[in-house]
Design an enzyme around this catalytic site. Structure first.
Site, short mmCIF file in Angstrom:
data_model
loop_
_atom_site.label_atom_id
_atom_site.label_comp_id
_atom_site.label_asym_id
_atom_site.label_seq_id
_atom_site.Cartn_x
_atom_site.Cartn_y
_atom_site.Cartn_z
N LYS A 148 0.86 -1.18 0.00
CA LYS A 148 0.00 0.00 0.00
C LYS A 148 0.91 1.24 0.00
O LYS A 148 1.80 1.35 0.83
CB LYS A 148 -0.89 -0.01 1.24
CG LYS A 148 -2.00 1.00 1.20
CD LYS A 148 -3.10 0.68 2.23
CE LYS A 148 -4.24 1.69 2.15
NZ LYS A 148 -5.34 1.35 3.06
N GLU B 99 -18.89 -4.34 11.17
CA GLU B 99 -19.79 -3.50 11.99
C GLU B 99 -20.87 -4.31 12.68
O GLU B 99 -21.26 -4.01 13.81
CB GLU B 99 -20.45 -2.43 11.10
CG GLU B 99 -19.49 -1.33 10.66
CD GLU B 99 -18.66 -1.69 9.45
OE1 GLU B 99 -18.87 -2.78 8.90
OE2 GLU B 99 -17.78 -0.90 9.07
N ARG C 100 -24.71 -0.59 8.76
CA ARG C 100 -24.34 -2.01 8.64
C ARG C 100 -24.70 -2.78 9.92
O ARG C 100 -24.86 -3.99 9.89
CB ARG C 100 -22.84 -2.17 8.41
CG ARG C 100 -22.41 -2.12 6.98
CD ARG C 100 -22.76 -3.38 6.23
NE ARG C 100 -22.60 -3.19 4.81
CZ ARG C 100 -21.43 -3.35 4.18
NH1 ARG C 100 -20.35 -3.67 4.85
NH2 ARG C 100 -21.35 -3.15 2.87
C1 LIG Z 1 -18.68 -0.94 5.66
C2 LIG Z 1 -17.43 -0.10 5.66
N1 LIG Z 1 -16.72 -0.01 6.80
C3 LIG Z 1 -15.61 0.76 6.84
C4 LIG Z 1 -15.20 1.45 5.72
C5 LIG Z 1 -13.99 2.39 5.79
N2 LIG Z 1 -12.90 1.90 4.97
C6 LIG Z 1 -12.66 2.38 3.77
S1 LIG Z 1 -11.33 1.69 3.05
C7 LIG Z 1 -11.06 0.70 4.42
C8 LIG Z 1 -9.92 -0.25 4.45
C9 LIG Z 1 -10.02 -1.17 3.30
O1 LIG Z 1 -8.93 -2.07 3.34
P1 LIG Z 1 -8.66 -2.95 2.05
O2 LIG Z 1 -9.94 -3.52 1.58
O3 LIG Z 1 -7.59 -3.88 2.42
O4 LIG Z 1 -8.20 -1.89 0.95
P2 LIG Z 1 -6.79 -1.13 0.83
O5 LIG Z 1 -7.08 0.31 1.26
O6 LIG Z 1 -5.82 -1.83 1.70
O7 LIG Z 1 -6.44 -1.19 -0.62
C10 LIG Z 1 -12.01 0.95 5.38
C11 LIG Z 1 -12.05 0.30 6.71
C12 LIG Z 1 -15.97 1.32 4.55
N3 LIG Z 1 -15.66 2.01 3.41
N4 LIG Z 1 -17.07 0.55 4.55
#
Ligand SMILES: Cc1ncc(C[n+]2csc(CCOP(=O)(O)OP(=O)(O)O)c2C)c(N)n1
Ligand SMILES: CC(=O)[C@@H](O)[C@H](O)COP(=O)(O)O
Ligand SMILES: [Mg+2]
Length: 632
Positions: free
Chosen positions: A280, A369, A397
């Site tokens: 990342k 969630e 959620r």
């Molecule tokens: C239901 C929900 N919970 C929390 C989030 C906040 N959120 C956005 S990106 C993220 C992390 C995502 O991690 P990953 O899928 O590994 O993607 P990366 O950023 O590592 O590419 C979170 C927790 C969200 N968008 N939707």
């Protein structure tokens, strides 16, 4: 510059494959420069440059359907599908959306923003394809963080059982927003660290097959050994037992390896899971070293020549999330029963310091969630004092769990609803505008919102002292209004509003973040000879019925103002009260968020779009004042 010539995947495909590394470099430079002005999700997009290039080079979007989970990492996809020139408007009012948007491009086949929906949507698209007898590819791209979401696991269960052709790309960079958490994350770690296993396996097979005559038999024997070894320790056995063919782990920054692996996936029937390992923030060292800090960059980042973006801090008022984190620490210091819970938003919710100080009482449960909500309920049944920190939009959620597990059992959970109201650049998928309505109809819920950051800390204390069931304190994204913070906490009487300014001509009942606007509207009305009462409503449930009775006796017309859905919100509570009392002739106007989705942009523009402005409040109030009360 190849990127300038690429306005569609077809343009990309015209390039010889050996040019792709150059294109990758150009994309990274473009992202860092463009986002240093607009802000956005920098680290996630830097991590998927090669992956997105290979997907668009090998497959045929939009016939082949790419479904980006969360969608915050779809900027490269947008760059390659004709939207490069729109990037100066990224996440701005009426500009390019920061997530896939179907009305933006035929290549955006599925809209995301909330995590963990891609696999379910992909299954829907694959079944539809098969029923229609079509033959396109369905390719969801899901991160290791998103994979911790319950929906994703529900979908894996369904997909693996149905055996339809779906190529799941797991983009594993070991990060959610913060470092990823959980047993699944640890399992993926074992797979990642045994990448050399697959190299050894291929070399052994190659050598054995070269041995004349016996080699073939030995290779078959080795195959059995390989399978047992693979089965025992390092293969994607979890995914394979769920019915997937597991491929990888593959280096997500090595174009040749990615090409080979995706071609192999494309030749494989049934559901395939390609485990892609990425970094990342790849290509920009500060983001690689601090992927959490560079997950989302604001407009106030300045591009350092050739070094990408640099944090620039400004002396703004304190952030609400900071007041939350500080209050949580103070409560935890006073009471060992206090524990903090976050579903993967540790940094965003201002809980990093709390996690440092109370690691054994801070729980980041991942993007989960539903689990987080009921986990809080479980803690409360045992006499602990859970402080459940969750963004308004993500609480959607955990709604069933809020009702079924927390409120129905009348458990003492503090629901700290962050990002309540308009959130700005994240737009319609993230607006925190439904929680007043969806919590107000739940028996046993108390709902409050402070007028500023100082009252917020008092509400945190009030919530902590409340022990008659669940209590929600909602607070906006961003900074407070710059008031002094009291040294001592005060407990606020539940259901009691606060009259900030007296007036008999009209009453402005403002909820939370709308109070400053109401005060300014009262000033404007005073200049027109109208004396407006301004009330800091404080509670959407229970509303201050004594105050409502008093306003009724005075015959004072009312304007309610809230940064939440007008349907079912605070204003509805006032209307319902008068209706229940069978009071006739009470004049009430409600100002709130209308019945449609407000897209991305800055908060001021979003408020202006729906009429949550000083001018609109004042004009609405003025029109309600009986003629005889209007002074010349
Ligand atoms: C239901 C929900 N919970 C929390 C989030 C906040 N959120 C956005 S990106 C993220 C992390 C995502 O991690 P990953 O899928 O590994 O993607 P990366 O950023 O590592 O590419 C979170 C927790 C969200 N968008 N939707
Ligand atoms: C994509 C996503 O859902 C998160 O990154 C979200 O954008 C964070 O929001 P804040 O910036 O308000 O913390
Ligand atoms: Mg990740």
């Amino acid at each position: 510059m190849h990127l300038e010539q690429i306005n569609s995947p077809e343009d990309l495909k015209k390039l010889p494959v050996e040019k792709l590394p150059d294109v990758a470099e150009e994309i990274r430079q473009f992202l860092m420069e463009s986002l240093s002005v607009t802000g956005g999700h920098l680290a996630s997009n830097l991590g998927v440059v090669e992956l997105t290039l290979v997907l668009h080079y090998l497959f045929d979007s939009p016939k082949d359907q790419f479904i980006w989970d969360v969608g915050h990492q779809a900027y490269v996809h947008k760059l390659l599908t004709g939207r490069r020139e729109d990037f100066p408007t990224l996440r701005q009012y009426q500009g390019l959306c920061g997530f896939p948007k179907r009305n933006e491009s035929e290549h955006d086949v599925w809209e995301t923003g909330h995590s963990s929906t891609s696999l379910s949507a992909a299954m829907g698209m694959a079944v539809a394809r098969d029923i229609k007898g079509e033959n396109n590819r369905v390719v969801p791209i899901i991160g290791d963080g998103a994979l911790t979401g319950g929906m994703a696991l529900e979908a894996l269960n369904h997909i693996g059982n149905e055996k339809r052709d779906i190529t799941v790309i797991l983009n594993d960079n070991e990060m959610s927003i913060s470092p990823n958490v959980g047993a699944l994350h640890k399992y993926l770690g074992r797979l990642r660290t045994h990448r050399h296993y697959h190299k050894v396996k291929e070399e052994v097979e190659y050598l054995l097959k070269k041995i004349p005559s016996v080699g073939g038999t030995m290779a078959a024997a080795a195959e059995r050994v390989k399978d047992s070894l693979k089965f025992l320790v390092v293969s994607g056995v979890l995914f394979e037992k769920l019915g997937f063919t597991y491929l990888g782990p593959v280096n997500g920054h090595n174009l040749d390896e990615l090409m080979e692996c995706l071609k192999q996936a494309d030749r494989t029937k049934g559901p395939v899971l390609v485990h892609v390992v990425t970094v990342k923030g790849k290509g920009y060292l500060p983001a690689e070293q601090d992927a959490e800090g560079y997950h989302g960059v604001g407009k106030n980042y300045k591009l350092e020549a050739n070094k990408g973006v640099k944090k620039v801090t400004t002396d703004e008022p304190v952030k609400y999330a900071k007041v939350f984190g500080d209050s949580l620490i103070r409560l935890a210091e006073e009471d060992k029963r206090v524990v903090g819970i976050t579903p993967a938003m540790l940094a965003g919710s201002g809980m990093n310091a709390f996690a440092q100080q109370f690691p054994e009482r801070c729980f980041d449960v991942g993007i989960a969630e539903q689990h987080a909500t009921t986990f809080a309920a479980g803690l409360a049944t045992q006499g602990l004092k859970p402080v459940f920190a969750i963004y308004s939009t993500f609480l959607q959620r955990g709604y069933d769990q809020l009702i079924h597990d927390i409120a129905r059992q009348k458990l003492n959970v503090i629901v700290a609803v962050d990002r309540a109201g308009f959130v700005g650049a994240d737009g319609e998928t993230h607006q925190g505008v439904y929680d007043i309505a969806f919590m107000r109809c739940v028996p046993n819920m108390v709902i409050m919102m402070p007028k500023d950051e100082n009252e917020f800390q008092h509400m945190m204390y009030t919530a902590y002292r409340y022990d008659d069931g669940p209590i929600a304190v909602r607070f906006p994204r961003g900074t407070g209004v710059g008031v002094e913070m009291d040294a001592e906490w005060q407990q606020i009487p539940i259901g009691k509003a606060e009259v900030l300014r007296e007036g008999r001509d009209v009453a402005l009942l403002a909820f939370g973040s709308m109070v400053p606007l109401a005060m300014k509207a009262a000033d404007q009305l005073a200049r027109e000879g109208i004396r407006a009462k301004v009330v800091n409503a404080r509670f959407a449930k229970p509303v201050d019925t004594e105050l409502l009775d008093q306003l009724c006796e005075e015959g004072t017309p009312i304007v309610t103002i809230e940064e939440g859905s007008s349907i079912g919100g605070f204003g509805s509570a006032v209307l319902e009260y008068y209706a229940e009392q069978e009071i006739q002739g009470m004049s009430v106007k409600t100002l709130g968020v209308p019945d449609y989705y407000v897209e991305h942009g800055d908060v001021d523009s979003q408020r202006r779009e729906v009429g949550l402005t000083v001018e609109k409040i004042a004009s609405t109030a003025y029109a309600m004042v009986p003629l005889q009360r209007r002074r010349a």
